[in-house]
Design an enzyme around this catalytic site. Sequence first.
Site, PDB file in Angstrom:
ATOM      1  N   THR A   1       1.293   3.129   8.561  1.00 43.68           N
ATOM      2  CA  THR A   1       0.855   1.710   8.024  1.00 43.68           C
ATOM      3  C   THR A   1      -0.145   1.140   9.132  1.00 43.68           C
ATOM      4  O   THR A   1       0.113   1.323  10.266  1.00 43.68           O
ATOM      5  CB  THR A   1       1.706   0.863   7.591  1.00 43.68           C
ATOM      6  OG1 THR A   1       2.578   1.250   6.822  1.00 43.68           O
ATOM      7  CG2 THR A   1       1.042  -0.668   7.091  1.00 43.68           C
TER       8      THR A   1
ATOM      9  N   ARG B   1       6.931   3.738  -6.722  1.00 38.79           N
ATOM     10  CA  ARG B   1       7.586   3.289  -5.639  1.00 38.79           C
ATOM     11  C   ARG B   1       6.635   2.362  -5.023  1.00 38.79           C
ATOM     12  O   ARG B   1       5.170   2.424  -4.417  1.00 38.79           O
ATOM     13  CB  ARG B   1       7.935   4.261  -4.580  1.00 38.79           C
ATOM     14  CG  ARG B   1       8.583   3.947  -3.457  1.00 38.79           C
ATOM     15  CD  ARG B   1       7.672   3.797  -2.187  1.00 38.79           C
ATOM     16  NE  ARG B   1       8.643   3.503  -0.894  1.00 38.79           N
ATOM     17  CZ  ARG B   1       7.979   3.273   0.182  1.00 38.79           C
ATOM     18  NH1 ARG B   1       6.696   3.352   0.384  1.00 38.79           N
ATOM     19  NH2 ARG B   1       8.526   3.009   1.329  1.00 38.79           N
ATOM     20  N   VAL B   2       6.814   1.318  -4.523  1.00 39.64           N
ATOM     21  CA  VAL B   2       6.220   0.111  -3.878  1.00 39.64           C
ATOM     22  C   VAL B   2       6.979  -0.120  -2.468  1.00 39.64           C
ATOM     23  O   VAL B   2       8.131  -0.085  -2.450  1.00 39.64           O
ATOM     24  CB  VAL B   2       6.123  -0.931  -4.672  1.00 39.64           C
ATOM     25  CG1 VAL B   2       5.254  -2.237  -3.615  1.00 39.64           C
ATOM     26  CG2 VAL B   2       5.162  -1.040  -5.847  1.00 39.64           C
ATOM     27  N   GLY B   3       6.203   0.109  -1.192  1.00 43.19           N
ATOM     28  CA  GLY B   3       6.927  -0.214   0.033  1.00 43.19           C
ATOM     29  C   GLY B   3       6.903  -1.575   0.386  1.00 43.19           C
ATOM     30  O   GLY B   3       6.366  -2.538  -0.302  1.00 43.19           O
ATOM     31  N   ASP B   4       7.078  -1.904   1.870  1.00 44.91           N
ATOM     32  CA  ASP B   4       7.026  -3.201   2.163  1.00 44.91           C
ATOM     33  C   ASP B   4       5.745  -3.756   2.380  1.00 44.91           C
ATOM     34  O   ASP B   4       5.609  -4.806   2.406  1.00 44.91           O
ATOM     35  CB  ASP B   4       7.681  -2.988   3.663  1.00 44.91           C
ATOM     36  CG  ASP B   4       7.015  -2.010   4.531  1.00 44.91           C
ATOM     37  OD1 ASP B   4       6.660  -1.195   4.187  1.00 44.91           O
ATOM     38  OD2 ASP B   4       7.026  -2.540   5.938  1.00 44.91           O
TER      39      ASP B   4
ATOM     40  N   THR C   1       5.886  -1.234  10.197  1.00 48.31           N
ATOM     41  CA  THR C   1       5.476   0.035   9.821  1.00 48.31           C
ATOM     42  C   THR C   1       6.891   0.761   9.946  1.00 48.31           C
ATOM     43  O   THR C   1       7.836   0.683  10.548  1.00 48.31           O
ATOM     44  CB  THR C   1       4.549   0.788  10.793  1.00 48.31           C
ATOM     45  OG1 THR C   1       4.041   1.966  10.290  1.00 48.31           O
ATOM     46  CG2 THR C   1       4.914   0.942  12.110  1.00 48.31           C
ATOM     47  N   GLY C   2       7.015   1.942   9.207  1.00 47.48           N
ATOM     48  CA  GLY C   2       8.138   2.760   9.016  1.00 47.48           C
ATOM     49  C   GLY C   2       8.685   2.683   7.661  1.00 47.48           C
ATOM     50  O   GLY C   2       8.211   2.359   6.677  1.00 47.48           O
TER      51      GLY C   2
ATOM     52  N   GLY D   1       9.694   1.511   4.718  1.00 51.23           N
ATOM     53  CA  GLY D   1       9.549   0.199   4.075  1.00 51.23           C
ATOM     54  C   GLY D   1      10.899  -0.330   3.406  1.00 51.23           C
ATOM     55  O   GLY D   1      11.018  -1.701   3.538  1.00 51.23           O
TER      56      GLY D   1
HETATM   57  N1  ASP Z   1       5.970   0.924   5.642  1.00 50.90           N
HETATM   58  C1  ASP Z   1       5.283   1.984   4.913  1.00 50.90           C
HETATM   59  C2  ASP Z   1       6.095   2.285   3.626  1.00 50.90           C
HETATM   60  O1  ASP Z   1       7.192   2.379   3.724  1.00 50.90           O
HETATM   61  C3  ASP Z   1       5.149   3.406   5.512  1.00 50.90           C
HETATM   62  C4  ASP Z   1       4.848   3.572   6.984  1.00 50.90           C
HETATM   63  O2  ASP Z   1       4.487   2.530   7.796  1.00 50.90           O
HETATM   64  O3  ASP Z   1       5.417   4.424   7.672  1.00 50.90           O
HETATM   65  O4  ASP Z   1       5.251   2.286   2.610  1.00 50.90           O
END
Ligand code: ASP
Length: 342
Positions: A197, A225-228, A248-249, A251
Site C-alpha cells: 500500500t 474483500r476490503v482491507g484496512d 501496510t501489510g 489489513g
Molecule cells: N494493507 C493492504 C491490504 O490489506 C495490503 C498491504 O499493504 O500490503 O489490503
Amino acid sequence: MTDRRTILKASLLAPALLARPASAATAAKGDIQMKLPCVVSTWPFGVAANKAAWAILSKGGRALDAVEAGVKIPEADLRNHTVGRAGYPDRDGHVTLDASIMDEHGNAGSVAAMEYIAHPISVARAVMEKTPHVMLAGEGATKFAIEQGFKREELLTPESKKAWQEWLKTAKYSPQANIETKSYGLGTPGGAKNHDTIGMLAIDAKGNLSGACTTSGMAWKVRGRVGDSPIIGAGLYVDNDIGGATSTGVGEEVMRSVGSFLVVELMRQGRSPQEACKEAVERILKKKPDAKMEQVGYLAINKKGEVGAWAIQKGFSYSLCDQTSQDRIVPGQAFFAATPGN
Ligand code: ASP
C-alpha cells in the site's frame, strides 16, 4: 539512500547535533526529525510519490493537495502491481481498489472495492468534499466517480492478467493473506509483490497535516474483500493536533486493532511516533502470536515533524522527503526477521 548503519550512527551522534538547527537533528528515541514542510510514505516506491507531493509542498501548497498528487504516482505506475491501475486482481480476475484520505480539519473520504477507476484517491477526496458521506463502496463508488467526471477504464493489464492466470493454476482458488512472489529491494521502483500500500503523510508550510492511503489490496483476494486502507482509523488516521499514521501489510490485523487510530492515540498520550508504532504492532502480536508469520508495518509522524515506524518483520521500509533530502529511504525497525518471501 540511508541504511540502518547511517541511522544508527546518526542517533549515536545526536548530542553532537544539538547545536545544529532542530530540523537537522535526529529526534530522540529512534525517531527521525524532519524539516517542515515534509512528506513521508510507505515503501521505496514512496520516493517518486514524495517528489510529486514535494512539488506542491515546496511552493507553500496544502498538505491535502500534496498527498493526493503524491499517491497518484504509484496509482498510475504500470510496474506497481499493488496500487491502482495494473494492481493484481481478486481471485475472480477483477481489479478492486481501496483508498482513503484525511485533511487537517478531520474530514475524511474513502472508497472500497471500487472497480474501473484509475485514481481511487481522487474519488475518495470527492466523497469527502462533495458528499455528506465518508465511504462509498463497490458499484456505487464507481457510479459516483463516473458522475463526477472520472473515466471508466479496464484496469487489468495483460501482465497482471497473466500473473493471475498463473496463480489460478496452482492456487485451488484459495486466497492467502501474506504470499509474495518477489521482494522489493530497497530503492527498487515497481516490482512484483502480491500486496502493498502507499500510505502518505504530509505537513505543509502552515503546519497542517493530511494523509492518503491507496492500494489494490491482497492479490487474489476473495471477491468483495476490503482491507484496512479505506477504513478510517485502520489504514489511515490524521489528527491535526497530534499527528498522523498509516499502515501496510495484512489489513485484517490492522482492522482488528484499529491500528492507525491507535498509533495516533498513543502519540496523544506522549509516545514518540516510533514508540507508538511499536506498541501498535505489539498489540497485534499479543492477541495473535501467529501474526509473527505475517507482515504489518506502521509509519507515523507527529506535529513536530518527528517520524517513526515499526513492523512485525524486517523488510518494511519508508521514504522521507523534506528540504534537506528528497529521496531518503529508511529501513523500518521490526520484531522479527523476515519470513521467506517477505
Ligand atoms: N494493507 C493492504 C491490504 O490489506 C495490503 C498491504 O499493504 O500490503 O489490503
